[in-house]
Design a protein around this motif. Structure first.
Motif, PDB file in Angstrom:
ATOM      1  N   SER A   1       0.829  -1.197   0.000  1.00 46.69           N
ATOM      2  CA  SER A   1       0.000   0.000   0.000  1.00 46.69           C
ATOM      3  C   SER A   1       0.869   1.256   0.000  1.00 46.69           C
ATOM      4  N   LEU A   2       2.072   1.172   0.578  1.00 50.07           N
ATOM      5  CA  LEU A   2       2.939   2.360   0.566  1.00 50.07           C
ATOM      6  C   LEU A   2       3.496   2.628  -0.824  1.00 50.07           C
TER       7      LEU A   2
ATOM      8  N   GLU B   1       2.180   1.699  -3.584  1.00 49.05           N
ATOM      9  CA  GLU B   1       1.045   2.090  -4.395  1.00 49.05           C
ATOM     10  C   GLU B   1       0.717   3.570  -4.148  1.00 49.05           C
ATOM     11  N   MET B   2       0.786   3.940  -2.872  1.00 48.33           N
ATOM     12  CA  MET B   2       0.541   5.343  -2.545  1.00 48.33           C
ATOM     13  C   MET B   2       1.547   6.221  -3.274  1.00 48.33           C
TER      14      MET B   2
ATOM     15  N   ARG C   1       3.069   5.639  -6.031  1.00 49.86           N
ATOM     16  CA  ARG C   1       2.728   5.742  -7.450  1.00 49.86           C
ATOM     17  C   ARG C   1       1.525   6.661  -7.648  1.00 49.86           C
ATOM     18  N   ALA C   2       0.526   6.504  -6.758  1.00 51.90           N
ATOM     19  CA  ALA C   2      -0.679   7.317  -6.904  1.00 51.90           C
ATOM     20  C   ALA C   2      -0.347   8.797  -6.829  1.00 51.90           C
ATOM     21  N   PHE C   3       0.656   9.141  -6.016  1.00 46.09           N
ATOM     22  CA  PHE C   3       1.026  10.551  -5.903  1.00 46.09           C
ATOM     23  C   PHE C   3       2.172  10.890  -6.842  1.00 46.09           C
ATOM     24  N   LEU C   4       2.340  10.074  -7.878  1.00 43.06           N
ATOM     25  CA  LEU C   4       3.233  10.398  -8.985  1.00 43.06           C
ATOM     26  C   LEU C   4       4.715  10.348  -8.655  1.00 43.06           C
ATOM     27  N   GLY C   5       5.105   9.486  -7.710  1.00 41.59           N
ATOM     28  CA  GLY C   5       6.534   9.346  -7.422  1.00 41.59           C
ATOM     29  C   GLY C   5       7.219   8.642  -8.575  1.00 41.59           C
TER      30      GLY C   5
ATOM     31  N   ASP D   1      12.336   8.014  -6.703  1.00 41.44           N
ATOM     32  CA  ASP D   1      11.682   8.562  -5.512  1.00 41.44           C
ATOM     33  C   ASP D   1      11.165   7.451  -4.627  1.00 41.44           C
TER      34      ASP D   1
ATOM     35  N   LYS E   1      12.607   7.134  -1.078  1.00 41.78           N
ATOM     36  CA  LYS E   1      11.783   7.737  -0.027  1.00 41.78           C
ATOM     37  C   LYS E   1      10.810   6.770   0.611  1.00 41.78           C
ATOM     38  N   ILE E   2      10.557   5.644  -0.034  1.00 35.05           N
ATOM     39  CA  ILE E   2       9.605   4.711   0.561  1.00 35.05           C
ATOM     40  C   ILE E   2      10.246   3.354   0.842  1.00 35.05           C
TER      41      ILE E   2
ATOM     42  N   PRO F   1      13.537   3.547   3.438  1.00 33.27           N
ATOM     43  CA  PRO F   1      13.175   3.790   4.837  1.00 33.27           C
ATOM     44  C   PRO F   1      12.313   2.678   5.421  1.00 33.27           C
ATOM     45  N   ALA F   2      11.385   2.144   4.608  1.00 33.76           N
ATOM     46  CA  ALA F   2      10.529   1.088   5.138  1.00 33.76           C
ATOM     47  C   ALA F   2      11.345  -0.150   5.453  1.00 33.76           C
TER      48      ALA F   2
END
Ligand SMILES: Nc1ncnc2c1ncn2[C@@H]1O[C@H](COP(=O)(O)OP(=O)(O)OP(=O)(O)O)[C@@H](O)[C@H]1O
Ligand SMILES: Nc1ncnc2c1ncn2[C@@H]1O[C@H](COP(=O)(O)OP(=O)(O)OP(=O)(O)O)[C@@H](O)[C@H]1O
Ligand SMILES: [Mg+2]
Ligand SMILES: [Mg+2]
Lengths: 268, 250, 253, 300, 268
Positions: free
Chosen positions: C146-147, C149-150, C152-156, C160, C164-165, C168-169
């Protein structure tokens, strides 16, 4: 399935030509051997809130993700403002059912994250984020981390993040499922205000019939898998009524009962 | 991984690596890397010899005994630590130290304390394996869903019932996870023990072959050992997956 | 209650060292010195600088090896976690490497890389690398969908999303891989000093053993274990300083 | 009760003669078992702590330092080691300041290096330690070192295969022990019988071997630890022992007082023993009775 | 706070002397420095369903666990059938919010687990379990494992387990919170039937006002922490009405509104 134009003119208060913000045409989706959606078509009028209602696992999330451009349909097409969707775009923002917050980032960074990915400068994006944090009632929690918030507060962070990127279309996947009944009612009222204020198109997934009737301009009822639209209901008259008393309005109750009768046939 | 729509099984790339080895070996790149085919021929030749079977037996014995003690001591100690605060606080620092300490440095001490024969090798093996088993059993018990415990209490479970019918099973996925990692470490332990203490088993074969530059022999034994360790680890992982279905649901 | 746990720690230390002292006094063996004798030898070696020089020798291959393993291991792990091809091609190798007793390879390494720093660094690397690679790959593979996907949804962009995801995760598991890798690296470094060429602490151990100076030998063993534990604690402190109390869990947060 | 023997390495060609002796001893009624340790120090420790009865090695430093009454009973082999260098050097004198590879700190090759420095009046460069002559050969061939000291078998092998690239430097003779058998004095006294059998068997093999080196391969038990070695090693046994006997590696009298005196001098110079060699009493290090008895029995 | 006897006689259809199955008297509970309950008193009439409603974190679960004997109150006392509670007992059974099923056991063993712990012989307890599995509509799933069931089905396993031990008092902690709206409605109807059939006392925690009004004989509204009972509402007349139409009954809607008004003051 096409919407009669006359219906819309009743609702469109701005008087502009009624338009469809999102059109879904003949979309099918199969996961391996599971057929989730079959030849589904549905239009979403601009500036209105459309709810998707349907049994668990019928493909509501799948449809939302296809509109968002996160999934590719097996067949069919989605258009946003007349342009076919090929991937995520700046015109759509997603509110995730499970929040999808970065656990290592503060509320402020989380809300600004959509802007950060779009390359907006730090000071600017933080100013915007602050504004939306205030709007969802989380002022004072900018420096908190997600795990320090209650479920309802996290949900609002996700909402603020979607609002902050100022997309035209907001895709919300069961956004209130995690909050308790009392808080949920408050949110529903907030949402109604939001629809009235911002001239955006909302696509809203929920399991609650009452919630759908209460907040929607248009409700699409989906069949169990493989999903198509079984019925579209437009609780028209309700928008003009007094919010405080709507829950005992007989028109409201009629609609709820009608939907319940229609859904009931699928529950065992 | 898919090629032309056909799913390639997980470990199939090892075949590719084997081919690469054969090729590099054939070019005579270095005397220490004979072609795989030669290694396999040698393997075929030595696998029936008494020396090999003796080594296999000695290694298996030390390994099994070491793992046995690690499991039989480790699991109860871990469960006790998970349940009792006092025992936990007394033992936890040591468990953590031994988990991360370079046990190889400790081997000379073990020899003095426990002798120089099989016993010391068994103990080295146990020491390599036991700490992670303890920690995992402890974590498993500490992580038991409180409502399962309360459920058992509310239906009037006696302590022994609660232990055998709820605690053990609820912690089983973690316990098995610990045993799997422990067994992998035990394989390393038994070889290090055989190399550093008394040279027996596979350790002796390695010394002998490398001292005499019998590279094909060396690789043949190495392959056997790798295959055994790998099979064992995969078997335990499979066992773990069998109970893992409920690990997420607890 | 910090005092209570401190008292218990001291108590358990006192029990263990007391047992050592008693065992040394019985004595269980000619070759088993008492705790106090060993400590005296430790301080003597500290005072004349022998121990510090030895540590420097031991730590050189260790630090180089762990650094190489960390950089390479995280990069390979990232590639394995992100690409099906890499996964298919390389992860079996590291799975086999992790399960296998690589100590047996040491004689070979000596033949190939000689007796110098290179083969010691190599020993550290083969011990430390598999767990770092596998932990990183596993963490990357398990980045909550889900992270990403989020993102991608916000155009990363892909970059990025990785920076950024995904990273760190994955960082808690990557760090725990680093810790396990370092601990395995220590085992490798000591093994290299005992099996390849005795230098540093390994040299103190073997030399004092050959001249029957057992207190010095035990002091060296004691000090290297202490060093390993300290080293790992420092690593843990770095991790905590970097990620602080912000991590309480993972996807469930 | 079984006599427990601590070997300092895994059974290999070098130990073939010893195992032949063990077989003879068994026929004479000795019951034994052996354990291979990864190095000499471990074998010494095992005897020190009483877990093993008889060990392999030259534990002079330990004998002098620890209070344990350890005594040598038989010299297995002499310190026949050879300085080997690249073609750059041809005399020991050339090695001044040259880095050198040795077996281990305080070990036999280390003491040879000490004595060379003293006699020739040079100072080696950095000493690096690589256990195992074979490994030092590899390092030499791989160009990682210019000088080292290796044993007879490896010297011969190296010169056979790479004689064009390396020199064996001429060196003075050394009579001191490389490997010896030792045991705890108290244990020896309690087990005179067993010790006598063992020493007698050893002496007989050492004498026969000096007559005819092929006796080792012929007498090796095909089912014993040596017989189980890979064919490649077994095929080379005769060659190995022929060269060893030619090189004077094995003393036909098991060392005895002559070797003890040489050891005192050598290991004092090498720094393993403290004090003036003249003041050291060889009876503090050796126990001659079994060897004397065996020589008497088998004749001079 | 005492219940007027006259009220009850209306409901008690058996005509037996109205009795309190559970009495909570002056119970307080502090966790460390958190005061969860303060001097709370409440009676639960036999054979009826009492709901506990209150804001999140007000101590509903705490109260339930004190009645179950799983927690000790800091002060005060609980009586079940006139006997003070000192620990868990066979007269009470708990239905857990998160189901608390043994993941490694089949449905059959899970349902029989309460009896197994009470030492009932295998054949006997399995016969009883079969009966209750059928009763909650899970026949045919005896050999399934919990992870193979949907949330709603799992919930019914927990319910069957509690019913199987034939306890007089059933304690249910938000039993329907994890199931979707459609299924939930079905459950509520099942529950009403159950209350009518079995002459047991139900204590029921929920966040949903509608649910509470729909299923309860008596609703206790709790104040935020430290919790006391703020109000007791008895939706008396509803029981006699037609279930199908109750949701648009004006009495029903009045009660919902009254409770909402009363709770609303605590939400932000
Ligand atoms: N990645 C996937 N792989 C295979 N099947 C999937 C996948 N995602 C969803 N499905 C299947 O597709 C169907 C529709 O799923 P979807 O998540 O869209 O349902 P939903 O309507 O959102 O359900 P809910 O109300 O429970 O959220 C389900 O039957 C599900 O099992
Ligand atoms: N074990 C505990 N230790 C400390 N505080 C606790 C503990 N259990 C509960 N509390 C506190 O007591 C209060 C009441 O908790 P309880 O779980 O009874 O609330 P609840 O009414 O069931 O809430 P919800 O509706 O969210 O389930 C809460 O504020 C909680 O923080
Ligand atoms: Mg969904
Ligand atoms: Mg609760």
């Amino acid at each position: 399935m096409a919407m009669p134009q006359t219906d819309l003119s009743l609702v469109e208060t701005a008087g502009a030509a009624p338009q469809m913000a999102v059109r879904v045409r003949g979309v099918s989706k199969t996961y391996g051997s599971v057929e989730a959606l079959r030849n589904l078509s549905l239009d979403f009028p601009r500036g209105q809130l459309t709810s998707l209602l349907g049994p668990s696992g019928c493909g509501k999330t799948t449809l939302l993700k296809i509109i968002a451009g996160l999934l590719e349909p097996t067949a069919g097409e989605v258009e946003v403002n007349g342009h076919p969707v090929t991937g995520p775009g700046p015109d759509r923002a997603f509110v995730f059912q499970d929040f999808a917050l970065l656990p290592w980032a503060t509320v402020l960074r989380n809300v600004a994250f959509g802007l950060e990915l779009r390359g907006v400068a730090r000071s600017e994006r933080e100013a915007i984020a602050e504004k939306y944090i205030a709007k969802v009632g989380l002022s004072g929690f900018e420096k908190s981390y997600p795990h320090e918030l209650s479920g309802g507060m996290r949900q609002r962070v996700g909402l603020a993040r979607a609002l902050a990127v100022d997309a035209e279309v907001l895709l919300m996947d069961e956004p209130f499922s995690a909050v308790d009944e009392q808080t949920r009612r408050k949110f529903q009222e907030d949402l109604l205000e939001l629809v009235a204020q911002e001239r955006k198109t909302f696509i809203f997934v929920t399991h609650s019939i009452e919630e759908a009737v209460y907040v929607s301009d248009q409700i699409a009822i989906l069949l169990p898998r493989p999903s198509r639209v079984s019925e579209i209901i437009r609780p028209e008259g309700l928008r003009t009524k007094d919010v405080a008393n709507i829950r005992r309005d007989s028109e409201y109750l009629d609609i709820v009962d009608r939907i319940w009768a229609s859904l009931r046939s699928y529950v065992e | 991984m898919k090629i032309f729509g056909v799913r390639l099984p997980g470990m199939s790339s090892l075949i590719l690596w084997g081919l690469l080895w054969e090729l590099v070996g054939r070019t005579g790149f270095s005397f220490f890397l004979p072609p795989l085919s030669e290694v396999i021929a040698t393997l075929y030749e030595i696998i029936g010899t008494a020396a090999f079977q003796k080594a296999l037996f000695e290694t298996a014995y030390a390994f099994l005994a070491g793992v046995f003690f690690a499991v039989v001591i480790g699991i109860p100690v871990g469960i006790l630590m998970g349940k009792s605060r006092l025992i936990d606080e007394l033992l936890l620092p040591w468990v953590n130290i031994f988990l991360s300490a370079p046990l190889t440095a400790l081997v000379p001490v073990l020899m003095v304390l426990f002798g120089f024969g099989m016993k010391a090798i068994v103990i080295t093996t146990t020491l390599f394996a036991i700490w992670i088993i303890i920690l995992n059993a402890r974590a498993g018990v500490q992580g038991i869903n409180r409502s399962l415990v309360e459920m058992a209490r509310s239906f009037g479970a006696r302590p022994w019932d609660a232990f055998t019918k709820v605690y053990f099973w609820a912690a089983l996925p973690e316990i098995l996870g610990g045993v799997r990692i422990g067994v992998i470490r035990a394989v390393k332990g038994v070889i290090i023990g055989q190399l550093l203490i008394s040279i027996v088993g596979f350790g002796a074969l390695f010394e002998l072959y490398s001292a005499n530059f019998l590279m094909a022999h060396f690789w043949a034994v190495l392959i056997v050992l790798f295959a055994l360790a790998f099979t064992l680890a995969e078997f335990l992982a499979w066992l773990e997956r069998k109970v893992a279905y409920y690990a997420a649901a607890r | 209650m910090p005092e209570r746990s401190l008292v218990l720690k001291l108590l358990s230390a006192a029990i263990v060292f007391g047992a050592w002292e008693i065992a040394g006094r019985i004595p269980v063996s000619y070759a088993f010195p008492t705790f106090l004798d060993s400590m005296a030898a430790l301080f003597a070696m500290l005072a004349d600088g022998a121990l510090l020089t030895a540590f420097a020798d031991t730590l050189r291959p260790l630090v180089i090896g762990v650094a190489i393993s960390a950089v390479l291991g995280i990069a390979i792990g990232l590639a394995i976690g992100l690409s099906g091809w890499f996964d298919w091609l390389f992860s079996p190798i590291f799975i086999v490497m992790q399960a296998a007793p690589l100590a047996a390879l040491i004689p070979l390494l000596v033949m190939v890389y000689g007796i110098g720093l290179t083969s010691k660094v190599f020993v550290v690397c083969i011990m430390a690398m598999p767990v770092i690679v596998l932990n990183t790959a596993g963490a990357v593979r398990n980045t909550p969908a889900s992270l990403t996907e989020m993102g991608r949804a916000f155009l990363g962009t892909r970059r990025d999303i990785i920076l950024k995801i995904v990273l760190p995760a994955a960082s808690p598991l990557i760090f725990s891989g680093l810790r396990l890798g370092t601990s395995a690296g220590f085992i490798g470094a000591i093994l290299a000093e005992l099996k390849i060429t005795p230098t540093g602490v390994g040299d103190i151990i073997t030399y004092s053993r050959s001249i029957a100076d057992y207190p010095s030998m035990y002091a060296a063993i004691f000090s290297i274990i202490l060093l390993a534990v300290l080293f790992l604690n420092v690593l843990e402190m770095i991790e905590r300083a970097l990620f602080g109390g912000r991590f309480r869990g993972h996807a469930s947060d | 009760e079984k006599v427990r023997i601590a070997l300092a390495e895994t059974p290999s060609d070098e130990l073939a003669a010893f195992f032949v002796a063990l077989d003879r001893a068994r026929k004479m009624g000795l019951d034994y078992e052996w354990t291979a340790f990864s190095d000499e120090e471990l074998a010494i420790q095992a005897v020190l702590s009483g877990q093993m009865d008889i060990g392999f090695g030259t534990p002079y430093a330990v004998m002098q330092r620890s209070k344990a009454p350890i005594r040598i009973i038989f010299q297995i082999s002499k310190l026949k080691f050879f300085p080997v260098t690249t073609k750059k050097y041809s005399r020991l004198e050339d090695l001044d300041g040259v880095p050198i590879l040795l077996h281990s700190r305080g070990g036999g090759t280390d003491s040879i290096a000490n004595v060379i420095e003293e006699r020739v009046g040079i100072k080696f460069g950095k000493r690096s330690y690589v256990p195992g002559s074979a490994n030092r050969v590899v390092a030499l061939v791989a160009g990682q070192a210019e000088a080292t000291i290796i044993d007879l078998a490896n010297k011969n092998k190296l010169m056979r295969e790479h004689g064009d690239k390396f020199n064996v430097l001429p060196m003075f003779d050394v009579e001191a022990s490389d490997e010896a058998l030792f045991a705890n004095l108290n244990w020896i006294r309690e087990n005179e019988e067993a010790v006598n059998i063992l020493v007698e068997a050893l002496l007989s093999v050492w004498r026969d071997m000096n007559e005819d080196p092929t006796i080792i391969s012929r007498e090796t038990d095909p089912n014993g630890p040596i017989g189980q070695l890979p064919k490649e090693i077994l095929d080379n046994l005769d060659n190995f022992y022929r060269e060893a006997v030619e090189g004077g590696l094995y003393d036909r009298d098991g060392g005895g007082r002559k070797a003890a005196m040489a050891d005192m001098e050598w290991y004092s110079k090498a720094g393993q023993l403290e004090g003036d060699p003249a003041t050291l009493d060889i009876n503090d290090f050796w126990y001659f009775a079994p060897l004397d008895r065996a020589i008497e029995k088998l004749g001079k």
